[in-house]
Design an enzyme around this catalytic site. Sequence first.
Site, short mmCIF file in Angstrom:
data_model
loop_
_atom_site.label_atom_id
_atom_site.label_comp_id
_atom_site.label_asym_id
_atom_site.label_seq_id
_atom_site.Cartn_x
_atom_site.Cartn_y
_atom_site.Cartn_z
CG ASP A 7 -1.73 -0.69 2.14
OD1 ASP A 7 -1.94 0.35 1.47
OD2 ASP A 7 -0.76 -0.82 2.91
CD GLU A 66 -4.01 3.65 1.21
OE1 GLU A 66 -4.42 3.81 2.38
OE2 GLU A 66 -2.83 3.40 0.92
CG ASP A 138 2.36 -2.85 4.16
OD1 ASP A 138 2.15 -1.63 4.04
OD2 ASP A 138 3.48 -3.36 4.06
#
Length: 165
Positions: A7, A66, A138
């Site tokens: 992430d 992502e 996260d």
Amino acid sequence: MRILGIDPGLRTLGWGVIEQRGSRLSHVANGLCHSDGDDLGERLLSLHNQIVEVIEEYRPDQAAIEQTFVNKDGAGTLKLGQARGVALLTLAQAGLPVGEYAPNRVKKTVVGVGHAEKEQVIHMVKLQLPGCLPKGADAADALAIAICHAYYGSAQALSQREVRA
């Protein structure tokens, strides 16, 4: 197959490693990479070095990250893109195949709805990876990205091969 999920973030980058054996998923590790200070180059180098350490310790076979979404804060989006670029470069240097997933697709895969809240993602990651204690939101997002790749990664690689053929 061992999957590293990332992430991306400039201040805090989450990572999570899962193991996939058939349809079974298990938690290996998760954590956060931090970069502080004023010098952007030093912060990006710090993220690179920390990701290298994760790769060397956990030896993933594939990775997932992502995709960046563009919001109203152009400067913030640019910084996120730079951190994401460093992560992609580091994964490429390690020779890892990388899947890229939109945030809504990750949430829909893990939670069942594309606009899930952070708490819902954390809860579902814990349910899907028994014994997992994410080291922050996260890190939970990174584990969710890895889970998404476990479900879609093989099909994505197959479809890319078919397109090339």
